[in-house]
Design a protein around this motif. Structure first.
Motif, PDB file in Angstrom:
ATOM      1  N   UNK B 133       0.825  -1.210   0.000  1.00 10.21           N
ATOM      2  CA  UNK B 133       0.000   0.000   0.000  1.00 10.21           C
ATOM      3  C   UNK B 133       0.860   1.261   0.000  1.00 10.21           C
ATOM      4  N   UNK B 134       1.866   1.254  -0.855  1.00 12.68           N
ATOM      5  CA  UNK B 134       2.815   2.360  -0.842  1.00 12.68           C
ATOM      6  C   UNK B 134       2.111   3.704  -1.049  1.00 12.68           C
ATOM      7  N   UNK B 135       1.160   3.721  -2.005  1.00 13.63           N
ATOM      8  CA  UNK B 135       0.532   5.003  -2.348  1.00 13.63           C
ATOM      9  C   UNK B 135      -0.513   5.455  -1.329  1.00 13.63           C
ATOM     10  N   UNK B 136      -0.831   4.594  -0.354  1.00 15.26           N
ATOM     11  CA  UNK B 136      -1.820   4.986   0.654  1.00 15.26           C
ATOM     12  C   UNK B 136      -1.163   5.689   1.833  1.00 15.26           C
ATOM     13  N   UNK B 137       0.139   5.423   2.029  1.00 17.25           N
ATOM     14  CA  UNK B 137       0.819   5.981   3.201  1.00 17.25           C
ATOM     15  C   UNK B 137       1.026   7.475   3.016  1.00 17.25           C
ATOM     16  N   UNK B 138       0.427   8.257   3.903  1.00 14.58           N
ATOM     17  CA  UNK B 138       0.579   9.702   3.778  1.00 14.58           C
ATOM     18  C   UNK B 138       1.771  10.204   4.572  1.00 14.58           C
ATOM     19  N   UNK B 139       2.070   9.523   5.663  1.00 13.94           N
ATOM     20  CA  UNK B 139       3.182   9.992   6.481  1.00 13.94           C
ATOM     21  C   UNK B 139       3.608   8.858   7.399  1.00 13.94           C
ATOM     22  N   UNK B 140       4.818   8.948   7.912  1.00 15.22           N
ATOM     23  CA  UNK B 140       5.207   7.966   8.907  1.00 15.22           C
ATOM     24  C   UNK B 140       6.138   8.607   9.919  1.00 15.22           C
ATOM     25  N   UNK B 141       6.030   8.121  11.137  1.00 14.77           N
ATOM     26  CA  UNK B 141       6.887   8.604  12.214  1.00 14.77           C
ATOM     27  C   UNK B 141       7.804   7.469  12.637  1.00 14.77           C
ATOM     28  N   UNK B 142       9.057   7.804  12.828  1.00 17.32           N
ATOM     29  CA  UNK B 142       9.993   6.771  13.263  1.00 17.32           C
ATOM     30  C   UNK B 142      10.769   7.262  14.465  1.00 17.32           C
ATOM     31  N   UNK B 143      11.322   6.306  15.156  1.00 22.27           N
ATOM     32  CA  UNK B 143      12.235   6.660  16.244  1.00 22.27           C
ATOM     33  C   UNK B 143      11.554   7.320  17.415  1.00 22.27           C
ATOM     34  N   UNK B 144      10.224   7.102  17.533  1.00 17.21           N
ATOM     35  CA  UNK B 144       9.533   7.628  18.704  1.00 17.21           C
ATOM     36  C   UNK B 144       9.853   6.748  19.903  1.00 17.21           C
ATOM     37  N   UNK B 145       9.945   7.368  21.043  1.00 23.05           N
ATOM     38  CA  UNK B 145      10.082   6.606  22.275  1.00 23.05           C
ATOM     39  C   UNK B 145      11.371   5.827  22.368  1.00 23.05           C
ATOM     40  N   UNK B 146      12.443   6.411  21.830  1.00 16.85           N
ATOM     41  CA  UNK B 146      13.710   5.701  21.971  1.00 16.85           C
ATOM     42  C   UNK B 146      14.110   5.666  23.427  1.00 16.85           C
ATOM     43  N   UNK B 147      13.762   6.726  24.135  1.00 13.33           N
ATOM     44  CA  UNK B 147      14.029   6.744  25.580  1.00 13.33           C
ATOM     45  C   UNK B 147      12.713   6.845  26.330  1.00 13.33           C
ATOM     46  N   UNK B 148      11.839   5.900  26.065  1.00 12.60           N
ATOM     47  CA  UNK B 148      10.528   5.966  26.714  1.00 12.60           C
ATOM     48  C   UNK B 148       9.649   6.971  26.003  1.00 12.60           C
ATOM     49  N   UNK B 149       8.358   6.681  25.968  1.00 14.08           N
ATOM     50  CA  UNK B 149       7.424   7.547  25.269  1.00 14.08           C
ATOM     51  C   UNK B 149       7.170   8.800  26.100  1.00 14.08           C
ATOM     52  N   UNK B 150       7.212   9.951  25.482  1.00 16.73           N
ATOM     53  CA  UNK B 150       6.850  11.159  26.210  1.00 16.73           C
ATOM     54  C   UNK B 150       5.578  11.738  25.605  1.00 16.73           C
TER      55      UNK B 150
END
Lengths: 133, 295
Positions: B133-150
């Motif tokens: 579904x490459x064309x459906x992805x509008x955005x992506x977040x990476x590397x969240x919560x590397x040191x615990x989620x804030x």
């Protein structure tokens, strides 16, 4: 024992308090209001300030909250605070430290959103300082 | 038949794999405790906020001019799915399950003729969904919560969602995440966050606080304007925390069974190794004895 109302104070980090109280005074954004049992349903925003919990007619506990929302219906009073700490834990060192942090943020803020967030933090600090005196 | 040297190498390599998996298991176990505490601590706040909004939503139902975050945009043509996964693998079915659920929903929604958009949080989910579904992805977040989620991180995602919503890029938003149940079990949960789902009872009529009408301070719109975006951020935050705790739990379980499997494999290989060695010794002995007898 006098009639009581279930008072719940929650911060994002934890459930701070959940117990029946006789009266609680909440710093609403339009002025303080006291909540007694069978209070009319009310929804209010809360400004940074101190909550007073009354037992047997006298203040038994004071808790500092950094703003939030308060919902009152007949049986419960729920306060969603952004941050909550017992008043004795608010010390002049803590206030000074947080004031520095907030002022730094205001200095470094670039976008309007950042600036607003820093100003909000400063308001909290000011309320803390006021609560201290 | 594998030679003795081959077997020895094989045993050593499985042994070092076991060291790695058991180390990963222990790391996950210690992270799990913290993540679990954080997830459980955030539940009351998120639940109370849901309830408060539920009451509020029920009492303002049908009123004209209620904000779109509450009442919706009036249509449900475009669905946005937010898929929460981990940034790293090696955690059993943790990444696969929400992705499978997302696929199922995409198929179902497409069958109804809706448009679907995807927002991926976590690298693994993006990688898996990008294939189909490459064309459906509008955005992506990476590397969240590397040191615990804030909360700040959750807010960042929430702001992206709200900007998209205000720009009219989607009508309904659902988050798909692993809800933490225990270290062994995670439940894939889809939860609609935009528009706010008004709690309904069995007959499908909205449930209010006994029809109580609230007084508002400062004003109804003021509170809703404040509370609704915050609820979106809070629900995201809670989901991220649940997902983080689930990830550690899943990884711990996966690595625990990997360690156990490595142990079984080592036992098996050691047995073969000893047998082979014994066979070689016996063969040599027979050779010597039969040589001596021939004299």
């Amino acid at each position: 024992m006098a009639e009581t109302i279930q008072f719940e104070l929650v911060s994002p980090a934890r459930l701070v308090k959940s117990e029946p109280v006789e009266m609680v005074v909440v710093p609403g954004s339009e002025g303080n209001f006291g909540v007694l049992p069978r209070h009319a349903p009310l929804l209010s925003t809360v400004r940074p300030g101190v909550i007073d919990i009354y037992t047997a007619g006298v203040i038994s506990e004071r808790i500092f909250v950094a703003g939030g929302f308060c919902e009152v219906n007949g049986e419960t009073c729920t306060l969603l605070a952004e941050e909550a700490m017992p008043l004795p834990e608010v010390t002049s060192e803590l206030v000074a430290e947080r004031r520095r942090a907030a002022e730094d943020r205001l200095q470094e803020a670039e976008t309007p959103a950042e600036k607003a967030a820093a100003e909000a933090a400063l308001t909290v600090v000011n309320a803390m300082a006021a609560a201290l005196n | 038949m594998a030679s003795l040297k081959d077997l020895r190498n094989r045993i050593n390599s499985v042994k070092s794999t076991r060291k790695i998996t058991s180390a990963m298991k222990m790391v996950a176990a210690s992270k799990l405790r913290r993540a679990q505490e954080a997830a459980e601590a955030s539940r009351p706040y998120a639940e109370r906020m849901q309830r408060m909004l539920g009451n509020l939503a029920a009492s303002t139902q049908g009123a004209a001019g209620s904000p779109p975050l509450l009442a919706g945009t009036g249509k449900d043509d475009v669905h946005l799915l937010v898929v929460l996964t981990a940034n790293r693998g090696l955690c059993g079915g943790f990444n696969g399950n929400p992705v499978r659920e997302a696929r199922r929903q995409i198929q179902a929604l497409k069958a109804q003729g809706k448009e679907v958009k995807l927002l991926c949080v976590g690298r693994k989910g993006r990688d898996l969904l990008r294939r189909d579904y490459k064309n459906l992805i509008v955005d992506s977040f990476e590397g969240l919560g590397r040191r615990g989620i804030t909360y700040a991180e959750a807010n960042q995602v929430a702001e992206r969602l709200l900007t998209m919503f205000e720009a009219g890029e989607f009508d309904v938003c659902t988050i798909i995440f692993n809800k933490f149940q225990s270290a062994m079990t995670q439940v894939v949960t889809p939860r609609q966050i935009i528009p706010f789902p008004v709690p309904q009872d069995a007959e499908g009529t909205p449930q209010g606080a006994g029809g109580a009408l609230y007084d508002y301070e400062p004003s109804e719109e003021g509170i809703l304007k404040d509370l609704l975006p915050r609820n979106v951020a809070m629900q995201l935050f809670a989901a991220l925390l649940e997902s983080d705790a689930s990830e550690q739990g899943a990884r711990m379980t996966a690595m625990d069974s990997a360690t156990r499997n490595a142990g079984d494999m080592i036992d098996g290989l050691t047995l073969t190794y000893n047998r082979t060695r014994q066979a070689a010794i016996t063969k040599e002995l027979i050779e010597i004895i039969s040589g001596a007898e021939a004299l």
